[in-house]
Design an enzyme around this catalytic site. Structure first.
Site, PDB file in Angstrom:
ATOM      1  N   LYS A 164       0.727  -1.259  -0.002  1.00  0.00           N
ATOM      2  CA  LYS A 164       0.016  -0.076  -0.083  1.00  0.00           C
ATOM      3  C   LYS A 164       0.982   1.429  -0.037  1.00  0.00           C
ATOM      4  CE  LYS A 164      -3.791  -2.333   2.166  1.00  0.00           C
ATOM      5  NZ  LYS A 164      -4.911  -2.297   3.511  1.00  0.00           N
ATOM      6  N   ASP A 219      -9.403  21.351  -7.535  1.00  0.00           N
ATOM      7  CA  ASP A 219     -10.111  21.298  -8.828  1.00  0.00           C
ATOM      8  C   ASP A 219     -11.483  20.374  -8.305  1.00  0.00           C
ATOM      9  OD1 ASP A 219     -11.472  20.090 -11.049  1.00  0.00           O
ATOM     10  OD2 ASP A 219      -9.639  20.007 -12.024  1.00  0.00           O
TER      11      ASP A 219
END
Length: 242
Positions: A164, A219
Site C-alpha cells: 500500500k 479542482d
C-alpha cells in the site's frame, strides 16, 4: 475598482464543459456555477484574478452559457470587464482559445472550476522572466494505493514489493500563462485538449516551464473534491471575499 499601477492582465476562463463527473450537482447548472460556501465557484476565481492584476476576462462558454452570462454579467461588480466567447460545438480545453480575438502577447488561462489562493501575478511574472511559451502552475499530489504493489523484471520475476505505497506526482493546477504564439499549434475549429497541446509543444521543443505551488488548491471536477470544497467553505470565503 482597486487602483493598481501594474500592467493589467487578460485572462481566459474555460467554462464550456458539461461537468459530467460532478453529476447530479451539474444536472441543471453548469459546473462553474455550483455552490461553494454560498457562492458559485467561478466567482472565487474571478476575485483571485482581479487581485492579481487581471482586468479583462474572456469567458469561453458553451454548455448552459446563458446561465453563466446572466450570473456574471459584464463583470463590473468584480472590478472586471467580462466578455464571452461562444463555441458552436465543444472544442475541449484548448480549442476554444483559437476563437478569441485580440489576445495580448501573453495571457492567463484558467479552468472555471479551480479554487486556489495562488498569486496569479507571480505566475505571470515567472512566465515573462523565463520568456516561456507556456507556464503551468503545478501542485504536488499524493495518492495512496490500497494494494500490494509488485516490481517485476523483464522475465516477470518479482524483484520488489511494497505494501500500500504512497505515490507522489506533479499535476497541473488548471492555471496557465500562454504566449500567443502557442496558438499556432492549435488547429482551428477542432477538438484540441491540453494533452494534445503538451505533446505538440514537447515535439517542437518549445519553452515550457512549471510554476510549483504548495498553497491551497482544489479542482472540484470530482465529487470527493467538491465535498472537500464544501468542508473548506469558510476558509475559502475568507481569502476570496469581494
Amino acid at each position: 475598482m482597486i487602483s493598481d499601477s501594474r500592467p493589467q492582465l487578460t485572462a481566459v476562463v474555460l467554462a464550456g464543459g458539461k461537468g459530467s463527473r460532478l453529476m447530479p450537482h451539474t444536472a441543471e447548472i453548469p459546473k462553474p456555477l455550483v455552490d461553494v460556501g454560498g457562492r458559485p465557484v467561478v466567482e472565487y476565481l474571478l476575485v483571485r484574478l482581479r487581485r492579481s492584476g487581471v482586468r479583462r476576462v474572456v469567458m469561453a462558454v458553451n454548455h448552459m452559457a446563458d446561465q453563466i452570462e446572466r450570473r456574471l454579467g459584464d463583470g463590473s461588480r468584480f472590478g472586471l470587464a467580462i466578455e464571452y466567447s461562444h463555441e458552436s460545438t465543444p472544442l475541449s480545453t484548448i480549442g476554444p482559445l483559437r476563437l478569441i480575438k485580440n489576445l495580448p502577447d501573453d495571457f492567463v488561462v484558467a479552468n472555471g472550476d479551480v479554487l486556489t489562493d495562488l498569486d496569479v501575478r507571480a505566475l505571470y511574472q515567472s512566465h515573462i522572466d523565463r520568456r516561456a511559451d507556456l507556464t503551468v502552475a503545478t501542485y504536488r499530489g499524493n495518492e495512496k494505493i490500497d494494494f500490494g504493489v509488485l516490481e517485476l523484471d523483464e522475465n516477470n520475476g518479482v524483484v520488489g514489493f511494497r505494501e500500500k505505497p504512497d505515490y507522489s506526482f506533479i499535476v497541473s493546477m488548471g492555471i496557465y500563462v500562454f504566449n500567443r504564439s502557442v496558438l499556432d499549434l492549435v488547429p482551428p475549429n477542432q477538438v484540441f485538449g491540453f494533452d494534445q497541446l503538451m505533446f505538440a509543444l514537447l515535439e517542437k521543443q518549445r519553452r515550457v516551464f512549471a510554476h510549483p505551488y504548495d498553497g491551497f488548491w482544489l479542482d472540484i471536477g470530482r465529487p470527493s473534491d467538491y465535498e472537500r470544497a464544501q468542508a473548506e467553505g469558510e476558509r475559502i470565503k475568507g481569502w476570496c471575499s469581494l
